[in-house]
Design an enzyme around this catalytic site. Structure first.
Site, PDB file in Angstrom:
ATOM      1  N   GLY A  59      40.101 -26.793 -37.350  1.00  0.00           N
ATOM      2  CA  GLY A  59      40.387 -27.445 -36.083  1.00  0.00           C
ATOM      3  C   GLY A  59      41.121 -28.735 -36.342  1.00  0.00           C
ATOM      4  O   GLY A  59      41.102 -29.244 -37.473  1.00  0.00           O
TER       5      GLY A  59
ATOM      6  N   CYS B  72      37.815 -25.209 -43.516  1.00  0.00           N
ATOM      7  CA  CYS B  72      38.512 -26.461 -43.168  1.00  0.00           C
ATOM      8  C   CYS B  72      37.622 -27.365 -42.292  1.00  0.00           C
ATOM      9  O   CYS B  72      36.596 -27.827 -42.754  1.00  0.00           O
ATOM     10  CB  CYS B  72      39.849 -26.135 -42.516  1.00  0.00           C
ATOM     11  N   TYR B  73      37.970 -27.577 -41.042  1.00  0.00           N
ATOM     12  CA  TYR B  73      37.086 -28.397 -40.183  1.00  0.00           C
ATOM     13  C   TYR B  73      35.683 -27.795 -40.182  1.00  0.00           C
ATOM     14  O   TYR B  73      34.681 -28.516 -40.129  1.00  0.00           O
ATOM     15  CB  TYR B  73      37.643 -28.453 -38.752  1.00  0.00           C
TER      16      TYR B  73
ATOM     17  N   HIS C  69      42.507 -22.445 -46.297  1.00  0.00           N
ATOM     18  CA  HIS C  69      42.501 -21.397 -45.266  1.00  0.00           C
ATOM     19  C   HIS C  69      42.664 -20.010 -45.892  1.00  0.00           C
ATOM     20  O   HIS C  69      43.791 -19.574 -46.149  1.00  0.00           O
ATOM     21  CB  HIS C  69      43.649 -21.632 -44.268  1.00  0.00           C
TER      22      HIS C  69
ATOM     23  N   GLU D  17      42.408 -17.259 -44.473  1.00  0.00           N
ATOM     24  CA  GLU D  17      42.919 -16.290 -43.496  1.00  0.00           C
ATOM     25  C   GLU D  17      44.440 -16.226 -43.437  1.00  0.00           C
ATOM     26  O   GLU D  17      44.986 -15.286 -42.876  1.00  0.00           O
ATOM     27  CB  GLU D  17      42.356 -16.612 -42.093  1.00  0.00           C
TER      28      GLU D  17
ATOM     29  N   ASP E  98      50.846  -0.779 -24.158  1.00  0.00           N
ATOM     30  CA  ASP E  98      49.525  -1.218 -23.702  1.00  0.00           C
ATOM     31  C   ASP E  98      49.032  -0.403 -22.507  1.00  0.00           C
ATOM     32  O   ASP E  98      47.917   0.128 -22.523  1.00  0.00           O
ATOM     33  CB  ASP E  98      49.523  -2.704 -23.339  1.00  0.00           C
TER      34      ASP E  98
ATOM     35  N   LYS F  57      47.195  -6.456 -30.846  1.00  0.00           N
ATOM     36  CA  LYS F  57      48.310  -5.526 -30.672  1.00  0.00           C
ATOM     37  C   LYS F  57      48.393  -4.468 -31.791  1.00  0.00           C
ATOM     38  O   LYS F  57      48.607  -3.284 -31.526  1.00  0.00           O
ATOM     39  CB  LYS F  57      49.620  -6.326 -30.644  1.00  0.00           C
TER      40      LYS F  57
END
Ligand code: XMP
Length: 515
Positions: free
Chosen positions: A56, A83-84, A172, A174, A230, A371
């Site tokens: 964050g 992180c945060y 991070h 990710e 979609d 998606k």
């Protein structure tokens, strides 16, 4: 929906929180994002198997910095702080977070210290390439924690308390810039938290069909089918759940691509036996658009006319109680997400939606999916590649690609030119490689020569771009032979066009569409 193992990500406002959820799901575990302002009791009711605290933009020392509810630490769940998420853990326990004047942003070399299951099987543990984006750092670890890694700049770049199964990293894992980040996340899920991979698209289809059948009971659902992936996937899933009590409405607004209506409806009826009504509203739309050349005005007219037509058609179906929609997970998160000071401002097209007076309950079969997962579900449902990988097509359709006033003649020219662009992209295998590719009809004529005669005809622009999410884009570096073929085919085959140009602008400052 009931999922076997579920990881809840508490979002502290990082711009990459969604990536954490995607990485966890890619590893085969269901994961949801909830804002850090959520009531812990509501999170507990979701029955999570593990928690992740995201990054964050705040400093824990800032006034109004989002706190970590202590309850999360009391349930005995495995925790990963990022992180945060690491700093707020240290701050909430009895560690210390040191303020820093400058931010560290970019790559760093991380070395693990000692043995830690989070890094099991990770190669080059002594100089792992990781991605950092932080100001503060953990100056003193909370009691019970040991260091598990450092970088050149940071003494405490990762920490853990094995007994409590709390792990935290300053970098991070990710993001793609961190080497073997997926492995690190998988280690947390499987080696530390002991979760089982149960999130597959086959299991999603099964449970989603069951859930929708329960939600709708013996009611009827109406759904607007656009031909995009979609709404198509949403319709096929609903069809499995409730069969012919799903009423799909496809509105032909006269602004579709060549053969689009036949392709979409034909395919869905043939392969999935869908109950589709095609409404020919071409004149209604085109009459209202007569003489209009302002893009925003065009959008507005198309938007409200669609609602009028849809509303009228839906009312004609007796006893409809539900509205089916292809809402995706990023829209769901967007509407509840915790916005830190540096949050991106995203512009949304076509939000508007349908009028409240329709009084329909929403059924949103895709509201848990990203998606790429929708595409996997489409494959699972047996849809062919040309539907799964169809380029995005804007709601206002060709109206915003006929620059200036829309007439039947100009629409027809664009339709033919656009068909050639589509054909050549598909024939050359470039269709899948680019984000979007289409033709635009310009509001001007230029001089040319055909045989011995001077011509004075229309110009077509080719807009073909690469992009990840349409927020930014760049023109695709297509091989010149393909561009040459598109150009000569358009000039030879489309009556009324004597010039083709290629758009070499990036977004920003240009946009993908011309209007
Ligand atoms: P721009 O032109 O803003 O486009 O760079 C970004 C993406 O959004 C699509 N787009 C629209 N989609 N209604 C839509 O449903 C609209 O009015 C609209 N305008 C742009 C565009 O095709 C691209 O994918």
């Amino acid at each position: 929906m009931q999922h076997q193992d579920k990881v809840i990500i508490i979002d502290f406002g990082s711009q990459v929180t969604q990536l954490i959820a995607r990485r966890i799901r890619e590893a085969g575990v269901y994961s949801e994002i909830h804002p850090c302002t959520s009531d812990p009791a509501a999170i507990k009711a979701l029955n999570p198997s593990a928690l992740v605290f995201s990054g964050g933009p705040s400093s824990v020392h800032d006034e109004g910095a989002p706190p970590l509810p202590k309850a999360y630490l009391e349930w005995g769940l495995p925790i990963l702080g990022i992180c945060y998420g690491m700093q707020v853990l240290a701050h909430t326990l009895d560690g210390e977070v040191t303020r820093s004047q400058d931010r560290e942003y970019g790559p760093a070399e991380f070395s693990t210290l000692g043995d830690c299951p989070l890094f099991d099987g990770v190669e080059r543990k002594d100089r792992l390439k990781v991605w950092m984006s932080h100001g503060d750092h953990v100056g003193r670890l909370p009691s019970g924690f040991v260091r598990m890694g450092r970088t050149e700049k940071l003494e405490n770049a990762a920490m853990f308390d094995a007994a409590r199964k709390i792990y935290a990293v300053q970098f991070h894992p990710e993001v793609a810039h961190t080497d073997q980040g997926g492995r690190i996340i998988a280690n947390f899920l499987f080696k530390i938290a002991g979760l089982k991979p149960g999130w597959t698209m086959a299991s999603f289809v099964e449970s989603s069909v069951k859930r929708m059948a329960e939600q709708v009971g013996d009611g009827k659902v109406v759904l607007g089918l656009s031909g995009g992936i979609d709404s198509t996937v949403a319709a096929v899933l609903l069809n499995r759940a409730i069969g012919k009590r799903l009423y799909c409405i496809f509105v032909d607004n006269g602004l579709l691509r060549m053969h689009e209506r036949e392709e979409v409806i034909g395919f869905l009826q043939e392969h999935f036996d869908l109950n589709v009504k095609c409404v020919d509203a071409r004149r209604e739309f085109l009459d209202k658009l007569k003489g209009v050349d302002d893009p925003e005005q065009k959008r507005k007219i198309i938007g409200y006319t669609f609602i009028e037509v849809f509303d009228r058609e839906a009312k004609a179906i007796e006893g409809v109680g539900f509205l089916g929609q292809g809402t995706l997970y990023p829209d769901v998160i967007e509407s509840v997400s915790f916005k830190g000071p540096s949050a991106v401002i995203k512009s949304h097209h076509n939000v508007g939606g349908l009028p409240e007076h329709m009084n329909l309950k929403l059924v949103e079969p895709l509201r848990e999916l990203f998606k790429d997962e929708v595409r996997k579900v489409a494959a699972e449902l047996g849809m062919p590649e040309n539907i799964i990988w169809r380029h995005p097509f804007p709601g206002p359709g060709l109206a915003i690609r006929v620059i200036g006033e829309i007439t039947d003649e100009r629409l027809e020219i664009l339709r033919q030119a656009d068909m050639i662009v589509q054909q050549e992209l598909r024939a050359s295998d470039w269709y899948r490689k680019v984000w979007q590719g289409f033709a635009v009809l310009l509001p001007l004529k230029t001089v040319g020569v055909m045989g011995d005669d001077r011509t004075y005809e229309h110009v077509i622009a080719l807009r073909i771009v690469d992009s990840i999410d349409a927020m930014t884009a760049d023109w695709s570096r297509l091989p010149p032979e393909i561009l040459a073929r598109m150009s000569s085919r358009i000039i030879n085959e489309v009556k009324g066009v004597n010039r083709v140009v290629f758009d070499i602008s990036s977004k920003p400052p240009s946009t993908i569409e011309w209007e």
